[in-house]
Design a protein around this motif. Structure first.
Motif, PDB file in Angstrom:
ATOM      1  N   ARG A  52      41.120  52.062  37.865  1.00  0.00           N
ATOM      2  CA  ARG A  52      39.835  51.681  38.453  1.00  0.00           C
ATOM      3  C   ARG A  52      38.722  51.722  37.403  1.00  0.00           C
ATOM      4  NH1 ARG A  52      35.458  53.900  40.317  1.00  0.00           N
ATOM      5  NH2 ARG A  52      36.171  56.040  40.134  1.00  0.00           N
ATOM      6  N   GLU A  80      31.961  45.220  33.793  1.00  0.00           N
ATOM      7  CA  GLU A  80      30.682  45.413  33.108  1.00  0.00           C
ATOM      8  C   GLU A  80      30.619  44.577  31.836  1.00  0.00           C
ATOM      9  OE1 GLU A  80      27.679  46.751  30.457  1.00  0.00           O
ATOM     10  OE2 GLU A  80      29.830  46.980  30.039  1.00  0.00           O
ATOM     11  N   ASP A 103      39.100  48.754  35.108  1.00  0.00           N
ATOM     12  CA  ASP A 103      38.648  47.544  35.800  1.00  0.00           C
ATOM     13  C   ASP A 103      37.121  47.477  35.868  1.00  0.00           C
ATOM     14  OD1 ASP A 103      41.283  46.803  36.178  1.00  0.00           O
ATOM     15  OD2 ASP A 103      41.348  47.434  38.288  1.00  0.00           O
ATOM     16  N   GLU A 104      36.484  48.612  36.141  1.00  0.00           N
ATOM     17  CA  GLU A 104      35.016  48.653  36.200  1.00  0.00           C
ATOM     18  C   GLU A 104      34.400  48.339  34.840  1.00  0.00           C
ATOM     19  OE1 GLU A 104      33.008  49.016  38.870  1.00  0.00           O
ATOM     20  OE2 GLU A 104      34.769  49.089  40.156  1.00  0.00           O
TER      21      GLU A 104
END
Length: 94
Positions: free
Chosen positions: A80, A88, A83-84
């Protein structure tokens, strides 16, 4: 916070480690199945399994490996975070 960052760095420093970890989160596998699914040498796979097991994130019995509940949580949260950060980077642009 150093220990937490060390664990993040441990995962982030090896795509093969992450690939092995993600493969086991999907389902328990034996060493041969992991070798078929992860594009890495037998030695690299063995090292990754040993390192993940030493942290208590996976368990191994003979040739079979499975992720532990804490390992599942760690892997899912790490993926996660990756992926974040990728999102960004896309938003930030070139």
């Amino acid at each position: 916070m150093g220990d937490a960052l060390d664990e993040i760095a441990f995962l982030a420093s090896s795509e093969n480690r992450v690939a092995v970890f993600e493969t086991l989160v999907d389902a328990p596998r034996d060493r041969h199945e992991i070798l078929d699914e992860v594009d890495a040498s037998r030695v690299t796979i063995t090292r990754a399994l040993r390192e993940l097991e030493s942290r208590g994130w996976i368990t191994g019995t003979g040739q079979a490996y499975a992720v532990t509940p804490s390992g599942e949580w760690v892997c899912e949260e790490f993926v996660r975070l990756v992926d974040e950060m990728a999102a960004e980077n896309r938003l930030r642009g070139p």
